[in-house]
Design an enzyme around this catalytic site. Structure first.
Site, PDB file in Angstrom:
ATOM      1  N   CYS B  50      50.396  36.009  36.419  1.00 23.91           N
ATOM      2  CA  CYS B  50      51.739  36.344  37.048  1.00 23.91           C
ATOM      3  C   CYS B  50      51.759  36.845  38.541  1.00 23.91           C
ATOM      4  O   CYS B  50      52.708  36.869  39.090  1.00 23.91           O
ATOM      5  CB  CYS B  50      52.025  37.457  36.194  1.00 23.91           C
ATOM      6  N   HIS B  99      36.774  33.384  48.406  1.00 22.63           N
ATOM      7  CA  HIS B  99      38.101  33.670  47.810  1.00 22.63           C
ATOM      8  C   HIS B  99      38.159  33.629  46.414  1.00 22.63           C
ATOM      9  O   HIS B  99      38.486  34.892  45.816  1.00 22.63           O
ATOM     10  CB  HIS B  99      39.234  32.687  48.398  1.00 22.63           C
TER      11      HIS B  99
END
Lengths: 276, 424
Positions: B50, B99
């Protein structure tokens, strides 16, 4: 054998000191090495202490508690054993510093006061006295555990009432668990105290050297009654944790008073040993 | 390392854009497989939660012709011009790996240190594997990222402590009671906060869970949703003698639990603990109730203070996690360099072996067959021992072009394949 016992006698306070320090670090900083080292040293110390108590009984040829210093040492060992059980049951090592500091205090008194050699009077070789003194030591140990967790309950109670959510309240078991730990220990202690009082009375009635007029006996009755009221209130009146714990702590304070003050003020009691 | 990441997250895109670019598992598998078939990437994994949608990919031969990996991701949802609007970020090589590791550790999450992302990354890896787009590189990098994340969670407090008010209410209740199976819980209010809290308490399987609300219908709906019972709003204070925890989350101008009602309840409870969690604003419980014996009142300020404490504690752990990430990255990259240098190491060994065989053959006539065998073993062992350290050094140096050129010159290798005579 005697030299080995002397070494163990000198070593035990240091082991308890180490334990109290490690468990203190665990509570304050929660360091991984302390999480590993604490429980291991705890088991090792308990085993050594048990060996010491058994060894001394065999070597001196009497039951484990014939002297107040032996009572302290036995109580320290029983306290450690009780805490070991609590830690294993609750999987929470953060409360260890408190009972183990008390064990350190008891063992330090025991080690410092241990006589070089003494004769155990014949009157104290009675098996009834052995069971009386062992029950008394176990009662002291269990009630001490109850008092430690009761004290922690009251501290947590105050902190949570004040809305203080620091790492102390985070690491402690819940209030309900602290109350339950204190109460269970007091239940066990009360049973042993009842046993100690009953056996002591029977023994005193059979032994002309001692009398029921001894102030220590009456002080112990008062302690027993306070604990009885607390447990009765809990089971019959459904009292909550705060009331029961407060009464239990009052009982423990009286117990300490009866052990320290009465023994000091009235010199008629429990001069069991042949020591001056 | 030929890994790239392209994506958007709560840092770069508003929730409506994130919703548009979200993929369900089937869509993700289909998207990944199509890109692989069309040779846009050789390996790829899509992480869609989300708060982020990220595509980790090793670009294939057709990547340039399709606007690159970023272009393919942007094209998946043409309704939103994510690429043109600068919402996408991109990193390549070590940057992409770093990352991924930071995401796995929860350092890039909206709630610092949250643990859910680990499960989401595992799931994304599984979906990619089923879509046939996981190759040796993702199979090394994703488990390594998850390993570093696990270590960070074990050795630091990055995930400890709750970070929302309903969860803080639950955590505070647990400082009073550790087991709810013999407890009775009353939730006052069936709004969003009440619903979230009721769900959390239902998860603890209390002996009784009651919902009450001024509008009974909403209480019934919530009670059905969380398998609870309803309690009459008009007898609210009547419940106080029996319940152990009350969570209040209603909008009311006056306290719904008054001091008089609570005092009467406290008398009947004889000191038994009653925990009041008041997350309503204005407050739902008379604040003077905190002075009653056995009554613990925690209002929204106290809960927010707890949440803030936890956030600060997590932030204090970030530096430790970053250090672990760097350590893990160094180990991972060392492994990658060694792997990249393996063909060069092979070339050097082949070249040395050719020299050894040639020299041994030249001298064979001076030895008996038995001695020849000894000679062969001796020279082989000599070569292995003499060149063990240099080969290790070559592995550590990796396959970076300039270094490789120096190493080739050092060992007398031509570019691409070994010299026939072992000389440049």
């Amino acid at each position: 054998m005697d030299s080995l016992l002397s070494v163990l006698n000198a070593l035990l306070p240091f082991l308890y000191g180490g334990l109290a320090a490690i468990y203190g670090v665990l509570l304050a900083r929660d360091l991984p090495w302390a999480r590993k080292a604490g429980p291991r040293l705890l088991v090792a110390t308990f085993i050594l202490h048990l060996g010491y108590v058994i060894g001394e009984g065999f070597w001196l040829g009497h039951h484990p508690i014939a002297d107040k210093f032996e009572l302290f040492s036995f109580a320290a060992m029983a306290l450690t054993g009780s805490y070991l059980w609590v830690e294993w049951r609750r999987r929470n090592p953060y409360t260890g510093v408190f009972p183990l500091s008390l064990a350190l205090l008891l063992q330090a008194c025991a080690s410092l006061g241990r006589p070089e050699a003494y004769e155990v009077p014949e009157v104290l070789r009675n098996p009834l006295f052995a069971w009386h003194s062992i029950s008394a030591a176990l009662a002291v140990a269990a009630l001490s555990v109850g008092a430690v967790y009761g004290g922690l309950f009251l501290v947590m109670y105050r902190l949570l009432k004040r809305g203080d959510f620091g790492s102390f309240t985070d690491r402690m078991p819940s209030l309900e668990v602290l109350a339950a730990m204190s109460l269970h220990a007091v239940e066990v202690g009360f049973v042993f105290l009842t046993l100690a009082v009953g056996l002591g009375d029977v023994w005193v009635s059979r032994t002309p050297e001692f009398s029921m007029a001894d102030p220590k006996i009456w002080a112990t009755f008062v302690v027993w009654a306070v604990y009885g009221v607390a447990l009765g209130g809990r089971f019959l009146g459904k009292w909550g944790g705060w009331r029961v714990v407060s009464l239990n702590l009052a009982g423990y304070t009286l117990l300490l008073g009866s052990m320290l003050l009465v023994g000091r003020v009235f010199d008629t009691f429990h001069r069991f040993t042949g020591r001056p | 390392m030929a890994l790239s990441v392209v994506g958007l997250s709560h840092h770069t895109a508003p929730v409506d854009v994130r919703e548009t670019l979200a993929f369900d598992p089937e869509e993700a598998a289909d998207f990944l497989a199509r890109g692989r078939r069309e040779e846009v990437w050789t390996e790829a994994m899509l992480l869609s939660t989300c708060n982020r949608t990220e595509l980790y990919a090793a670009p294939g031969p057709a990547a340039a012709g399709n606007g690159g990996v970023a272009g393919r991701l942007a094209a998946a949802r043409p309704a939103v011009r994510v690429d043109a609007e600068g919402l996408l970020y991109r990193a390549d090589g070590q940057g992409a790996v770093r990352h991924m590791v930071r995401v796995a550790c929860g350092l890039d999450s909206m709630i610092m240190g949250e643990s859910e992302i680990m499960g989401q990354m595992k799931e994304a890896h599984r979906i990619a594997r089923e879509a046939g787009t996981v190759g040796p590189m993702l199979d090394r990098v994703v488990p390594a990222a998850l390993r570093i994340s696990r270590r960070a969670r074990e050795e630091t407090g990055i995930h400890r402590g709750v970070t929302s008010v309903p969860a803080a209410a639950m955590a505070l209740a647990k400082r009073h009671f550790s087991d709810f199976r013999d407890k009775r819980v009353l939730v006052v209010g069936a709004g969003e906060a009440g619903r979230l809290s009721a769900k959390l308490f239902a998860g603890e399987r209390p002996r009784a869970l009651w919902i009450t609300n001024r509008t009974p219908g909403r209480a019934v709906d919530l009670a059905t949703e969380v398998h609870a019972a309803t309690w009459s709003w008009h007898c609210l204070e009547g419940a106080l003698a029996d319940v152990d925890v009350v969570l209040c989350a209603v909008r009311a101008e006056e306290p719904v639990l008054t001091l008089e009602g609570l005092r009467a309840a406290a008398r009947r409870r004889a000191g038994r603990m009653l925990v009041l969690l008041d997350i309503g604003v204005p407050r739902n419980v008379d604040p003077r109730a905190r002075d009653l014996e056995g009554v613990f009142l925690h209002d929204v300020d106290a809960l927010e203070r707890l949440v803030e404490q936890n956030r600060e504690k997590r932030l204090a752990e970030v530096a430790k996690v970053e250090a672990m990430i760097e350590e893990g990255m160094a180990r991972l990259l060392l492994g990658e360099e060694a792997r990249a240098a393996e063909p060069l190491v092979g070339e050097i060994r082949r070249s040395l072996e050719e020299i050894r065989v040639r020299e041994v053959e030249r001298s064979l006539k001076h030895f008996t067959p038995e001695q020849r065998e000894h000679l062969d073993r001796l020279t082989r062992s000599l070569l292995d021992k003499a060149f063990h350290s240099p080969m290790q050094a070559v592995r550590q140096m990796g396959a970076e072009a300039e270094r490789e050129s120096w190493i080739r010159r050092l060992f007398g290798l031509s570019r691409g394949e070994p010299g026939k005579d072992g000389r440049p």
